[in-house]
Design a protein around this motif. Sequence first.
Motif, PDB file in Angstrom:
ATOM      1  N   VAL A 185      51.080   8.170  36.412  1.00  0.00           N
ATOM      2  CA  VAL A 185      49.742   8.686  36.133  1.00  0.00           C
ATOM      3  C   VAL A 185      49.262   9.466  37.344  1.00  0.00           C
ATOM      4  N   VAL A 186      48.867  10.711  37.126  1.00  0.00           N
ATOM      5  CA  VAL A 186      48.304  11.547  38.188  1.00  0.00           C
ATOM      6  C   VAL A 186      46.866  11.889  37.784  1.00  0.00           C
ATOM      7  N   ILE A 187      45.903  11.465  38.595  1.00  0.00           N
ATOM      8  CA  ILE A 187      44.493  11.718  38.299  1.00  0.00           C
ATOM      9  C   ILE A 187      43.958  12.723  39.311  1.00  0.00           C
ATOM     10  N   LEU A 188      43.550  13.870  38.807  1.00  0.00           N
ATOM     11  CA  LEU A 188      42.970  14.922  39.640  1.00  0.00           C
ATOM     12  C   LEU A 188      41.454  14.872  39.484  1.00  0.00           C
ATOM     13  N   ARG A 189      40.780  14.363  40.484  1.00  0.00           N
ATOM     14  CA  ARG A 189      39.315  14.274  40.451  1.00  0.00           C
ATOM     15  C   ARG A 189      38.703  15.508  41.111  1.00  0.00           C
ATOM     16  N   GLU A 190      37.466  15.841  40.687  1.00  0.00           N
ATOM     17  CA  GLU A 190      36.752  17.021  41.209  1.00  0.00           C
ATOM     18  C   GLU A 190      37.629  18.275  41.091  1.00  0.00           C
ATOM     19  N   ALA A 191      38.241  18.441  39.924  1.00  0.00           N
ATOM     20  CA  ALA A 191      39.170  19.551  39.715  1.00  0.00           C
ATOM     21  C   ALA A 191      38.488  20.910  39.844  1.00  0.00           C
ATOM     22  N   GLN A 192      37.178  20.960  39.643  1.00  0.00           N
ATOM     23  CA  GLN A 192      36.466  22.237  39.763  1.00  0.00           C
ATOM     24  C   GLN A 192      36.529  22.793  41.185  1.00  0.00           C
ATOM     25  N   GLN A 193      36.912  21.952  42.155  1.00  0.00           N
ATOM     26  CA  GLN A 193      37.022  22.392  43.543  1.00  0.00           C
ATOM     27  C   GLN A 193      38.461  22.714  43.943  1.00  0.00           C
ATOM     28  N   LEU A 194      39.393  22.594  43.008  1.00  0.00           N
ATOM     29  CA  LEU A 194      40.802  22.822  43.321  1.00  0.00           C
ATOM     30  C   LEU A 194      41.068  24.305  43.541  1.00  0.00           C
ATOM     31  N   ARG A 195      41.742  24.612  44.617  1.00  0.00           N
ATOM     32  CA  ARG A 195      42.131  25.997  44.880  1.00  0.00           C
ATOM     33  C   ARG A 195      43.258  26.394  43.932  1.00  0.00           C
TER      34      ARG A 195
ATOM     35  N   GLU B  21      43.853  27.718  38.017  1.00  0.00           N
ATOM     36  CA  GLU B  21      44.533  28.397  36.918  1.00  0.00           C
ATOM     37  C   GLU B  21      46.048  28.289  37.010  1.00  0.00           C
ATOM     38  N   LYS B  22      46.553  28.091  38.235  1.00  0.00           N
ATOM     39  CA  LYS B  22      48.005  27.976  38.402  1.00  0.00           C
ATOM     40  C   LYS B  22      48.560  26.708  37.767  1.00  0.00           C
ATOM     41  N   LEU B  23      47.691  25.750  37.468  1.00  0.00           N
ATOM     42  CA  LEU B  23      48.139  24.536  36.779  1.00  0.00           C
ATOM     43  C   LEU B  23      48.678  24.857  35.392  1.00  0.00           C
ATOM     44  N   SER B  24      48.404  26.069  34.901  1.00  0.00           N
ATOM     45  CA  SER B  24      48.937  26.465  33.596  1.00  0.00           C
ATOM     46  C   SER B  24      50.462  26.452  33.596  1.00  0.00           C
ATOM     47  N   LEU B  25      51.073  26.629  34.779  1.00  0.00           N
ATOM     48  CA  LEU B  25      52.525  26.566  34.886  1.00  0.00           C
ATOM     49  C   LEU B  25      53.035  25.188  34.475  1.00  0.00           C
ATOM     50  N   TYR B  26      52.164  24.177  34.621  1.00  0.00           N
ATOM     51  CA  TYR B  26      52.531  22.821  34.203  1.00  0.00           C
ATOM     52  C   TYR B  26      51.987  22.491  32.816  1.00  0.00           C
ATOM     53  N   THR B  27      50.719  22.811  32.545  1.00  0.00           N
ATOM     54  CA  THR B  27      50.103  22.377  31.290  1.00  0.00           C
ATOM     55  C   THR B  27      50.738  23.031  30.067  1.00  0.00           C
ATOM     56  N   GLN B  28      51.410  24.173  30.256  1.00  0.00           N
ATOM     57  CA  GLN B  28      52.077  24.812  29.128  1.00  0.00           C
ATOM     58  C   GLN B  28      53.392  24.111  28.758  1.00  0.00           C
ATOM     59  N   LYS B  29      53.905  23.293  29.693  1.00  0.00           N
ATOM     60  CA  LYS B  29      55.105  22.508  29.404  1.00  0.00           C
ATOM     61  C   LYS B  29      55.060  21.221  30.240  1.00  0.00           C
ATOM     62  N   PRO B  30      54.191  20.269  29.847  1.00  0.00           N
ATOM     63  CA  PRO B  30      54.024  19.055  30.653  1.00  0.00           C
ATOM     64  C   PRO B  30      55.209  18.101  30.515  1.00  0.00           C
ATOM     65  N   SER B  31      55.384  17.282  31.522  1.00  0.00           N
ATOM     66  CA  SER B  31      56.453  16.283  31.502  1.00  0.00           C
ATOM     67  C   SER B  31      56.092  15.144  30.554  1.00  0.00           C
ATOM     68  N   PRO B  32      57.031  14.668  29.754  1.00  0.00           N
ATOM     69  CA  PRO B  32      56.737  13.553  28.838  1.00  0.00           C
ATOM     70  C   PRO B  32      56.588  12.209  29.539  1.00  0.00           C
ATOM     71  N   THR B  33      56.985  12.152  30.827  1.00  0.00           N
ATOM     72  CA  THR B  33      56.875  10.881  31.559  1.00  0.00           C
ATOM     73  C   THR B  33      55.681  10.856  32.504  1.00  0.00           C
ATOM     74  N   THR B  34      54.866  11.914  32.488  1.00  0.00           N
ATOM     75  CA  THR B  34      53.676  11.976  33.353  1.00  0.00           C
ATOM     76  C   THR B  34      52.431  12.092  32.496  1.00  0.00           C
ATOM     77  N   ILE B  35      51.385  11.358  32.877  1.00  0.00           N
ATOM     78  CA  ILE B  35      50.060  11.502  32.268  1.00  0.00           C
ATOM     79  C   ILE B  35      49.150  12.118  33.319  1.00  0.00           C
ATOM     80  N   LEU B  36      48.785  13.365  33.124  1.00  0.00           N
ATOM     81  CA  LEU B  36      47.916  14.079  34.056  1.00  0.00           C
ATOM     82  C   LEU B  36      46.486  14.035  33.525  1.00  0.00           C
ATOM     83  N   VAL B  37      45.561  13.569  34.356  1.00  0.00           N
ATOM     84  CA  VAL B  37      44.146  13.491  33.992  1.00  0.00           C
ATOM     85  C   VAL B  37      43.376  14.443  34.899  1.00  0.00           C
ATOM     86  N   VAL B  38      42.785  15.468  34.321  1.00  0.00           N
ATOM     87  CA  VAL B  38      42.039  16.481  35.073  1.00  0.00           C
ATOM     88  C   VAL B  38      40.551  16.252  34.833  1.00  0.00           C
TER      89      VAL B  38
END
Length: 356
Positions: free
Chosen positions: A90-100, A103-120
Motif C-alpha cells: 500500500v502506497v499512500i500519497l498525502r497532500e498530493a496537490q503539492q506534489l511536483r 501529471e507524470k503519475l499518469s505513466l503509472y495510473t494508465q497501467k497500475p501494478s496489480p500488487t500495489t494499492i496506490l491512494v492519492v
Amino acid sequence: MAKSTVKFRDSAARAEQIEGDIAARRFAPVYLLMGEESHFIDRIADRIASSVLSEAERAFNQIVVYGKDSEAGQVINLCRQMPMMGSYQVVILREAQQLRGLEKLSLYTQKPSPTTILVVCHKERNADKRSAFYKGCAAHGAVLESVRPRDYEIGPWLQQTVRERGFAIDPKALSMIVDHLGTDLGRIARELDKLAVSLPEGTRRITDTDIETYVGISKEYNNFELCKAVLARDAARALRIADHFARNPKENPLLVTVATLFSQFRQLFTMNYLRWQSRRQGTPLPSDGELMKLLRVNNPYAVAEIKQSAAAWDNRRVFAILGLLREYDAKSKGLNAGGMSDGELLRELLLKILLR
C-alpha cells in the motif's frame, strides 16, 4: 474547466460505496480521493491504511509519502516495487496537490501494478479531469470527488450517520450539534465517536441531555432554544440566552446565530407563501413529505412546528425581519458594526425583531 455537477449527497454515497468495497476486500489498484471536503478523503485513506494489510505486513509493505517532500518519479518507483511477504503493498500519497509533477503519475495510473494499492489524497481542489493522470485513475481505479456540504445538508447526513452507528437522535439533539459544529464533518464525526463510547451501555437514542453531558453543548443556551424563544415572542428568555452567548462568544459566534435565525424565518416565509398560494389557487397544501423537501427539514415534527409558528407571523413582518437579518449578517462580518461587540449586536437584533 467545467464546473463540477457532483453534489454533497453524491460524495457521501460514493464514499459509502468505496468503503463497502474495501470492507469486502474488493480493492482497486488506484484510489484518487480529491476535493474540498477532507473528511471523506481522510476517512477512506485511514480505512485502507488500517484494513488492507495485517499489522505485521504494514512494517514492510505500507508506505506513506507527502506531496511536498516527494516527486512523481519517486512515487512511481515505490508503486512498481513488489510486496514483501504478502499479496499487496500500500502506497499512500498525502497532500498530493503539492506534489511536483503530479501529471507524470499518469505513466503509472494508465497501467497500475496489480500488487500495489496506490491512494492519492488530493485535497483543497479537484485534479484536472482532462489530464491523463485523472483519466488513468478513472479507467483503472476508484475516484471520489469530495464536495463540501451546504448548511441544510448537514442535518440529513448527520441523521443517517447516527443511524448507521445503531442510534437514533432527537430533533433537538441533532439541532444542537448542527448549530454548534456547523459544516465541519470531521469534528462532527469525532464528537459522534466520543458519544458512541461514552453513552451508557444499551443506549439507542441520543438526547439533548447526552449532547450536553458528553459533547459539552448547553441544552438550555443554544441556537435551537434561542429560535424557539424568538418565535414564541419570549423576550426575557431570548435575551437571557443572548447574554449567555455574549459571555461565551467563541462557543456561540454571532455569524452562526444570525444564519440560524435567517434559516428559521425563511422557513416561515416559505410556509406562509405556500398557504397563500394554496388559498389563491384553491388547491390543497403540499403533503408533509413535500413540505419536508421544500422547507429543507428532515422530519414531520419540524414541519408541524413550522406550520404552528408561521401562523403567528405574517409575511410582511417576516420579510422585514429577513432584511434585518441580512443587515446583521454583514455587521457580524465587521461591516458597519459601529464598534459594537457581538453580544451587543445580538441583543440589539433581538429587540428589533421582537418589537417590530
